[in-house]
Design a protein around this motif. Structure first.
Motif, PDB file in Angstrom:
ATOM      1  N   GLY A   1     -25.517  -1.533 -40.577  1.00  0.00           N
ATOM      2  CA  GLY A   1     -25.199  -2.707 -41.351  1.00  0.00           C
ATOM      3  C   GLY A   1     -23.706  -2.883 -41.489  1.00  0.00           C
ATOM      4  O   GLY A   1     -22.921  -2.091 -40.982  1.00  0.00           O
ATOM      5  N   ALA A   2     -23.352  -3.894 -42.202  1.00  0.00           N
ATOM      6  CA  ALA A   2     -21.932  -4.188 -42.435  1.00  0.00           C
ATOM      7  C   ALA A   2     -21.777  -4.839 -43.798  1.00  0.00           C
ATOM      8  O   ALA A   2     -22.693  -5.496 -44.295  1.00  0.00           O
ATOM      9  N   ARG A   3     -20.635  -4.653 -44.383  1.00  0.00           N
ATOM     10  CA  ARG A   3     -20.305  -5.279 -45.660  1.00  0.00           C
ATOM     11  C   ARG A   3     -18.909  -5.872 -45.535  1.00  0.00           C
ATOM     12  O   ARG A   3     -18.015  -5.259 -44.960  1.00  0.00           O
ATOM     13  N   CYS A   4     -18.744  -7.023 -46.102  1.00  0.00           N
ATOM     14  CA  CYS A   4     -17.425  -7.649 -46.164  1.00  0.00           C
ATOM     15  C   CYS A   4     -17.124  -7.905 -47.633  1.00  0.00           C
ATOM     16  O   CYS A   4     -17.939  -8.501 -48.350  1.00  0.00           O
ATOM     17  N   VAL A   5     -15.971  -7.447 -48.096  1.00  0.00           N
ATOM     18  CA  VAL A   5     -15.542  -7.663 -49.471  1.00  0.00           C
ATOM     19  C   VAL A   5     -14.209  -8.385 -49.423  1.00  0.00           C
ATOM     20  O   VAL A   5     -13.244  -7.885 -48.841  1.00  0.00           O
ATOM     21  N   LEU A   6     -14.166  -9.560 -50.024  1.00  0.00           N
ATOM     22  CA  LEU A   6     -12.915 -10.301 -50.164  1.00  0.00           C
ATOM     23  C   LEU A   6     -12.404 -10.069 -51.581  1.00  0.00           C
ATOM     24  O   LEU A   6     -13.160 -10.201 -52.542  1.00  0.00           O
ATOM     25  N   VAL A   7     -11.136  -9.720 -51.707  1.00  0.00           N
ATOM     26  CA  VAL A   7     -10.534  -9.483 -53.008  1.00  0.00           C
ATOM     27  C   VAL A   7      -9.387 -10.467 -53.183  1.00  0.00           C
ATOM     28  O   VAL A   7      -8.462 -10.507 -52.361  1.00  0.00           O
ATOM     29  N   GLU A   8      -9.471 -11.250 -54.228  1.00  0.00           N
ATOM     30  CA  GLU A   8      -8.364 -12.162 -54.543  1.00  0.00           C
ATOM     31  C   GLU A   8      -7.261 -11.343 -55.192  1.00  0.00           C
ATOM     32  O   GLU A   8      -7.470 -10.698 -56.229  1.00  0.00           O
ATOM     33  N   ARG A   9      -6.105 -11.356 -54.567  1.00  0.00           N
ATOM     34  CA  ARG A   9      -5.002 -10.494 -54.985  1.00  0.00           C
ATOM     35  C   ARG A   9      -4.574 -10.745 -56.422  1.00  0.00           C
ATOM     36  O   ARG A   9      -4.377  -9.817 -57.191  1.00  0.00           O
ATOM     37  N   SER A  10      -4.435 -11.992 -56.809  1.00  0.00           N
ATOM     38  CA  SER A  10      -3.897 -12.293 -58.140  1.00  0.00           C
ATOM     39  C   SER A  10      -4.875 -11.998 -59.271  1.00  0.00           C
ATOM     40  O   SER A  10      -4.489 -11.493 -60.316  1.00  0.00           O
ATOM     41  N   SER A  11      -6.152 -12.272 -59.086  1.00  0.00           N
ATOM     42  CA  SER A  11      -7.125 -12.100 -60.169  1.00  0.00           C
ATOM     43  C   SER A  11      -7.984 -10.845 -60.027  1.00  0.00           C
ATOM     44  O   SER A  11      -8.596 -10.407 -60.997  1.00  0.00           O
ATOM     45  N   GLY A  12      -8.080 -10.296 -58.826  1.00  0.00           N
ATOM     46  CA  GLY A  12      -8.952  -9.163 -58.583  1.00  0.00           C
ATOM     47  C   GLY A  12     -10.407  -9.565 -58.366  1.00  0.00           C
ATOM     48  O   GLY A  12     -11.268  -8.717 -58.149  1.00  0.00           O
ATOM     49  N   ARG A  13     -10.689 -10.863 -58.401  1.00  0.00           N
ATOM     50  CA  ARG A  13     -12.055 -11.349 -58.181  1.00  0.00           C
ATOM     51  C   ARG A  13     -12.515 -10.910 -56.795  1.00  0.00           C
ATOM     52  O   ARG A  13     -11.759 -10.954 -55.832  1.00  0.00           O
ATOM     53  N   GLN A  14     -13.791 -10.498 -56.709  1.00  0.00           N
ATOM     54  CA  GLN A  14     -14.344 -10.030 -55.445  1.00  0.00           C
ATOM     55  C   GLN A  14     -15.566 -10.834 -55.042  1.00  0.00           C
ATOM     56  O   GLN A  14     -16.363 -11.219 -55.890  1.00  0.00           O
ATOM     57  N   VAL A  15     -15.663 -11.061 -53.752  1.00  0.00           N
ATOM     58  CA  VAL A  15     -16.860 -11.646 -53.159  1.00  0.00           C
ATOM     59  C   VAL A  15     -17.332 -10.657 -52.104  1.00  0.00           C
ATOM     60  O   VAL A  15     -16.551 -10.223 -51.257  1.00  0.00           O
ATOM     61  N   SER A  16     -18.603 -10.288 -52.180  1.00  0.00           N
ATOM     62  CA  SER A  16     -19.144  -9.284 -51.267  1.00  0.00           C
ATOM     63  C   SER A  16     -20.383  -9.828 -50.570  1.00  0.00           C
ATOM     64  O   SER A  16     -21.255 -10.412 -51.211  1.00  0.00           O
ATOM     65  N   THR A  17     -20.443  -9.619 -49.266  1.00  0.00           N
ATOM     66  CA  THR A  17     -21.614  -9.996 -48.478  1.00  0.00           C
ATOM     67  C   THR A  17     -21.945  -8.841 -47.550  1.00  0.00           C
ATOM     68  O   THR A  17     -21.121  -7.960 -47.310  1.00  0.00           O
ATOM     69  N   SER A  18     -23.154  -8.854 -47.034  1.00  0.00           N
ATOM     70  CA  SER A  18     -23.540  -7.778 -46.129  1.00  0.00           C
ATOM     71  C   SER A  18     -24.555  -8.285 -45.117  1.00  0.00           C
ATOM     72  O   SER A  18     -25.130  -9.364 -45.275  1.00  0.00           O
ATOM     73  N   GLY A  19     -24.754  -7.493 -44.103  1.00  0.00           N
ATOM     74  CA  GLY A  19     -25.748  -7.761 -43.074  1.00  0.00           C
ATOM     75  C   GLY A  19     -26.300  -6.439 -42.596  1.00  0.00           C
ATOM     76  O   GLY A  19     -25.709  -5.390 -42.837  1.00  0.00           O
ATOM     77  N   SER A  20     -27.428  -6.488 -41.935  1.00  0.00           N
ATOM     78  CA  SER A  20     -28.028  -5.226 -41.501  1.00  0.00           C
ATOM     79  C   SER A  20     -28.385  -5.265 -40.026  1.00  0.00           C
ATOM     80  O   SER A  20     -28.510  -6.327 -39.424  1.00  0.00           O
ATOM     81  N   GLY A  21     -28.526  -4.091 -39.493  1.00  0.00           N
ATOM     82  CA  GLY A  21     -28.949  -3.907 -38.109  1.00  0.00           C
ATOM     83  C   GLY A  21     -29.406  -2.477 -37.947  1.00  0.00           C
ATOM     84  O   GLY A  21     -28.900  -1.587 -38.616  1.00  0.00           O
ATOM     85  N   GLN A  22     -30.375  -2.255 -37.112  1.00  0.00           N
ATOM     86  CA  GLN A  22     -30.909  -0.921 -36.886  1.00  0.00           C
ATOM     87  C   GLN A  22     -30.711  -0.521 -35.425  1.00  0.00           C
ATOM     88  O   GLN A  22     -30.692  -1.375 -34.553  1.00  0.00           O
ATOM     89  N   PHE A  23     -30.593   0.774 -35.208  1.00  0.00           N
ATOM     90  CA  PHE A  23     -30.482   1.305 -33.853  1.00  0.00           C
ATOM     91  C   PHE A  23     -31.707   2.165 -33.580  1.00  0.00           C
ATOM     92  O   PHE A  23     -31.971   3.118 -34.301  1.00  0.00           O
ATOM     93  N   ALA A  24     -32.420   1.831 -32.543  1.00  0.00           N
ATOM     94  CA  ALA A  24     -33.613   2.593 -32.174  1.00  0.00           C
ATOM     95  C   ALA A  24     -33.208   3.838 -31.392  1.00  0.00           C
ATOM     96  O   ALA A  24     -32.098   3.933 -30.866  1.00  0.00           O
ATOM     97  N   ALA A  25     -34.123   4.772 -31.310  1.00  0.00           N
ATOM     98  CA  ALA A  25     -33.877   5.974 -30.508  1.00  0.00           C
ATOM     99  C   ALA A  25     -33.618   5.563 -29.057  1.00  0.00           C
ATOM    100  O   ALA A  25     -34.268   4.672 -28.520  1.00  0.00           O
ATOM    101  N   ALA A  26     -32.638   6.215 -28.452  1.00  0.00           N
ATOM    102  CA  ALA A  26     -32.260   5.906 -27.072  1.00  0.00           C
ATOM    103  C   ALA A  26     -33.314   6.441 -26.111  1.00  0.00           C
ATOM    104  O   ALA A  26     -33.855   7.535 -26.314  1.00  0.00           O
ATOM    105  N   PRO A  27     -33.593   5.689 -25.054  1.00  0.00           N
ATOM    106  CA  PRO A  27     -34.570   6.148 -24.067  1.00  0.00           C
ATOM    107  C   PRO A  27     -34.154   7.487 -23.453  1.00  0.00           C
ATOM    108  O   PRO A  27     -32.970   7.735 -23.229  1.00  0.00           O
ATOM    109  N   GLY A  28     -35.135   8.330 -23.204  1.00  0.00           N
ATOM    110  CA  GLY A  28     -34.878   9.598 -22.527  1.00  0.00           C
ATOM    111  C   GLY A  28     -34.271  10.680 -23.397  1.00  0.00           C
ATOM    112  O   GLY A  28     -33.893  11.732 -22.886  1.00  0.00           O
ATOM    113  N   THR A  29     -34.159  10.449 -24.718  1.00  0.00           N
ATOM    114  CA  THR A  29     -33.543  11.457 -25.599  1.00  0.00           C
ATOM    115  C   THR A  29     -34.563  12.126 -26.513  1.00  0.00           C
ATOM    116  O   THR A  29     -34.179  12.914 -27.371  1.00  0.00           O
ATOM    117  N   PHE A  30     -35.834  11.799 -26.337  1.00  0.00           N
ATOM    118  CA  PHE A  30     -36.907  12.396 -27.135  1.00  0.00           C
ATOM    119  C   PHE A  30     -36.660  12.251 -28.632  1.00  0.00           C
ATOM    120  O   PHE A  30     -36.950  13.147 -29.414  1.00  0.00           O
TER     121      PHE A  30
END
Length: 185
Positions: A1-30
């Motif tokens: 996954g990923a997260r993005c946090v924007l921080v407003e320098r003057s006020s410290g206000r934060q906006v946070s968003t995220s996304g996800s993704g999965q990785f499957a087992a690689a072929p041939g690695t048991f």
């Protein structure tokens, strides 16, 4: 996954968003290997960033700085042309056998040079696996770093690694401040 946090320098206000993704087992690695789908990661990161900008109601030109953080003990190996030769996450254990070889043949030297006894999750074992399993790919290795450095490269075009992160690869020479892998040749 990923997260993005924007921080407003003057006020410290934060906006946070995220996304996800999965990785499957690689072929041939048991079930012991996990390839990172770098394009999926890039798309998830881009979406999280766009969503944060939208929620904050700002344009990307208003962003003053970017910092990247990512999973420790991931390994991304690139060729000179930027082609990904290997990308694995911190669960990937396909190089467990190579770890024993690295420890036996290079362990003392790596400990002396890097301050780290080699681990199965270090890049040294993964590079030896690549050398044995995909020698043509191995012959093209130009850059070895982690997911965070890969993201930084994608964002900036600069291939660089911080010394503290480089030390987590088990391949960073402490006194020379350079890459160190006696098994390269």
């Amino acid at each position: 996954g990923a997260r993005c946090v924007l921080v407003e320098r003057s006020s410290g206000r934060q906006v946070s968003t995220s996304g996800s993704g999965q990785f499957a087992a690689a072929p041939g690695t048991f079930g012991t290997g996990y390839d990172i789908d770098l394009e999926l990661v890039w798309e998830v990161v881009k979406k999280a960033c766009r969503d944060a900008l939208q929620q904050a109601h700002i344009e990307s030109s208003a962003v003053a700085a970017i910092a990247v953080s990512a999973m420790r003990f991931s390994t991304v190996v690139l060729g000179a042309d930027g082609k990904c030769l290997l990308a694995v996450d911190n669960r990937d254990a396909r190089a467990a056998g190579e770890y024993f070889e690295v420890a036996e043949k290079m362990g003392q030297r790596l400990l002396q040079d890097t301050g780290c006894w080699p681990l199965p999750l270090h890049a040294s074992a993964r590079l030896l696996w690549l050398k044995k399993q995909q020698p043509d790919e191995f012959s093209q290795v130009q850059t070895v770093f982690g997911m965070g450095e890969w993201l930084t490269w994608r964002l900036s075009g600069v291939r660089a690694i911080d010394a503290t992160l480089a030390s987590a690869t088990g391949l960073f020479h402490l006194t020379e401040k350079t890459g160190c892998w006696p098994g390269r040749d």
